[in-house]
Design an enzyme around this catalytic site. Structure first.
Site, PDB file in Angstrom:
ATOM      1  N   GLY A  24     -69.726  12.904  -8.221  1.00 42.83           N
ATOM      2  CA  GLY A  24     -68.534  13.785  -8.725  1.00 42.83           C
ATOM      3  C   GLY A  24     -68.953  14.677  -9.772  1.00 42.83           C
ATOM      4  CG  ASP A  25     -66.156  15.916 -12.614  1.00 42.97           C
ATOM      5  OD1 ASP A  25     -66.451  14.843 -12.516  1.00 42.97           O
ATOM      6  OD2 ASP A  25     -65.386  16.633 -13.505  1.00 42.97           O
ATOM      7  CG  ASP A  54     -60.798  10.780  -8.877  1.00 39.92           C
ATOM      8  OD1 ASP A  54     -60.243   9.739  -8.479  1.00 39.92           O
ATOM      9  OD2 ASP A  54     -61.551  10.563  -9.882  1.00 39.92           O
ATOM     10  N   GLY A  65     -57.169   8.583  -9.932  1.00 43.18           N
ATOM     11  CA  GLY A  65     -57.311  10.087  -9.658  1.00 43.18           C
ATOM     12  C   GLY A  65     -57.637  10.824 -10.810  1.00 43.18           C
ATOM     13  NE  ARG A  72     -39.854  -7.762 -11.073  1.00 39.75           N
ATOM     14  CZ  ARG A  72     -40.033  -8.831 -10.263  1.00 39.75           C
ATOM     15  NH1 ARG A  72     -40.631  -9.138  -9.537  1.00 39.75           N
ATOM     16  NH2 ARG A  72     -38.796  -9.545 -10.833  1.00 39.75           N
ATOM     17  NE  ARG A 108     -64.744   3.182  -7.672  1.00 38.20           N
ATOM     18  CZ  ARG A 108     -64.611   3.117  -9.096  1.00 38.20           C
ATOM     19  NH1 ARG A 108     -63.866   3.846  -9.695  1.00 38.20           N
ATOM     20  NH2 ARG A 108     -65.609   2.501  -9.347  1.00 38.20           N
TER      21      ARG A 108
HETATM   22  O1  F6P Z   1     -63.428   8.993 -10.510  1.00 34.00           O
HETATM   23  C1  F6P Z   1     -63.171   7.808  -9.728  1.00 34.00           C
HETATM   24  C2  F6P Z   1     -62.383   6.868 -10.286  1.00 34.00           C
HETATM   25  O2  F6P Z   1     -62.151   6.062  -9.524  1.00 34.00           O
HETATM   26  C3  F6P Z   1     -61.140   7.443 -11.094  1.00 34.00           C
HETATM   27  O3  F6P Z   1     -60.286   7.587 -10.183  1.00 34.00           O
HETATM   28  C4  F6P Z   1     -60.994   6.402 -12.202  1.00 34.00           C
HETATM   29  O4  F6P Z   1     -60.160   6.966 -13.176  1.00 34.00           O
HETATM   30  C5  F6P Z   1     -62.242   6.027 -12.422  1.00 34.00           C
HETATM   31  O5  F6P Z   1     -62.840   6.213 -11.555  1.00 34.00           O
HETATM   32  C6  F6P Z   1     -62.345   4.494 -12.838  1.00 34.00           C
HETATM   33  O6  F6P Z   1     -63.656   4.114 -13.174  1.00 34.00           O
HETATM   34  P1  F6P Z   1     -64.282   2.738 -13.576  1.00 34.00           P
HETATM   35  O7  F6P Z   1     -65.008   2.485 -12.168  1.00 34.00           O
HETATM   36  O8  F6P Z   1     -65.049   2.825 -14.610  1.00 34.00           O
HETATM   37  O9  F6P Z   1     -63.067   1.645 -13.747  1.00 34.00           O
END
Ligand code: F6P
Length: 363
Positions: free
Chosen positions: A117-118, A142, A185, A281, A290
């Site tokens: 990613g970035d 994201d 996100g 809720r 993921r």
């Molecule tokens: O950048 C991907 C992401 O899944 C984001 O959407 C989220 O904020 C972050 O990574 C969560 O990261 P971690 O794996 O550190 O919980």
């Protein structure tokens, strides 16, 4: 005998569906068409600093197209330019970039393919400026990378989020409840916007449009009056009220992306219940988005991006990330990607379409 060209692959940042499909595409094409040797760097930039790697053979990448995660491992904290070192409880940062670059040179790597990613691509850009031949491939659920319309992993995350919303719909309706679905996100609302539209969310809240809780409460009450005794709200983890801040779960000092978001759905739930009297809720989808197998779209995208990266190596088009713009592959300067996340423009046609079918954005 002529020495084979050697390339390396590294995956950095959070995992997502499709990484293995990219590793497979790069490695198969490099071996089959270009007679190259492929080295897999383990655990992202950690492996570069500590010289942890293994050769990837054809058989290592055969059968991994549909596999979630990354066979190479990844890291969200390792940055060779600001490498976190813990001494007891104290945390210090060291520049280990010389060591990382030296390891690549010792290995005789002619190009490093960075899947990330970035944050990961930002480091790749620095390495490139320091003389390392690099190519980037855009990875993140994201969908917030500059220079490309889409990143692989996003479609799979939207698919799972939509499935979650669909399941929440029937239980919300049966119990006459408000159901809130919080999705990842980071600072961008792409997943919430796409999944919210696909799942028919009544309310979609994204970081780009700060919300007014009273408008949300009114929407829930209005639906009740019309006989719709349930509501579905899809909220991005980075969403925030007008004049307020996003909910931070934890600050991870050793990470480049140090702010871990999450929990806004619970804050929203309590407020909606108080304002409307309707039982509410919250479900946080989190890392469910993921994990698992990539969608067919992501498998295809991963294959196209991976094979294109090998073409770029052959053509010596270095210092770029391969992107997809208006359905065409493009070379995006890593300097552009390094500028930070791509958020949703307020005039995005999807926002307009959602509003046209009555979706409330809380403003
Ligand atoms: O950048 C991907 C992401 O899944 C984001 O959407 C989220 O904020 C972050 O990574 C969560 O990261 P971690 O794996 O550190 O919980």
């Amino acid at each position: 005998m002529k020495k084979k060209k050697r390339i390396a692959i590294l995956t950095g940042g959070g995992d997502c569906p499709g990484i293995n499909a990219v590793i497979r595409a790069v490695t198969k094409k490099a071996i089959l068409e270009c007679d190259m040797e492929v080295i897999g760097i383990e655990d992202g930039y950690h492996g570069l600093v500590y010289n942890r790697h293994r050769k990837l053979h054809y058989n290592d990448v055969s059968g991994i197209l549909t596999l979630g995660g990354t066979i190479l491992g990844t890291s969200k904290t390792a940055n060779p330019y600001r490498y976190a070192v813990k001494k007891g409880k104290a945390l210090t940062f060291k520049d280990m970039s010389g060591c990382a670059i030296g390891n690549l040179e010792k290995l005789g790597i002619e190009c490093l393919v960075v899947i990330g990613g970035d944050g990961t691509q930002g480091i790749a850009h620095r390495l490139f400026r320091d003389g390392v031949p690099v190519i980037g491939i855009p990875k993140t659920i994201d969908n917030d990378l500059r220079g490309t319309d889409i990143t692989f992993g996003f479609d799979s995350a939207v698919y799972v989020a939509t499935e979650g919303i669909d399941r929440m719909h029937s239980t919300a309706e049966s119990h006459h409840r408000v159901m809130i679905i919080e999705v990842m996100g980071h600072t961008a609302g792409w997943i919430a916007l796409h999944a919210g539209i696909a799942g028919g969310g009544d309310i979609i809240l994204i970081p780009e449009i700060p919300y007014d809780i009273n408008i949300i409460g009114d929407r829930v009450k209005e639906r009740h009056k019309k006989g719709k005794r349930f509501s579905i709200a899809v909220i991005a983890e980075g969403a925030k009220p007008i004049g307020g801040e996003a909910v931070i779960q934890r600050i991870v000092k050793e990470s480049a992306d140090s702010i871990r978001l999450g929990g806004i759905g619970f804050v929203l739930g309590a407020q909606i219940e108080r304002l409307t009297g309707v039982e509410t809720r919250t479900v946080v989808m989190g890392h469910l988005l993921r994990g698992g197998s990539p969608t067919p779209f992501d498998r295809v995208l991963a294959t196209i991006l991976g094979t294109r990266a090998v073409d770029m190596i052959k053509n010596k088009e270095l210092g770029y990330m391969v992107g997809l713009k208006a359905n065409s592959l493009v070379n995006v300067s890593l300097g552009i990607v390094a500028k930070g996340p791509r958020i949703i423009p307020l005039n995005h046609p999807l926002i307009e379409s959602a509003r046209s079918v009555g979706t409330c954005f809380g403003n």
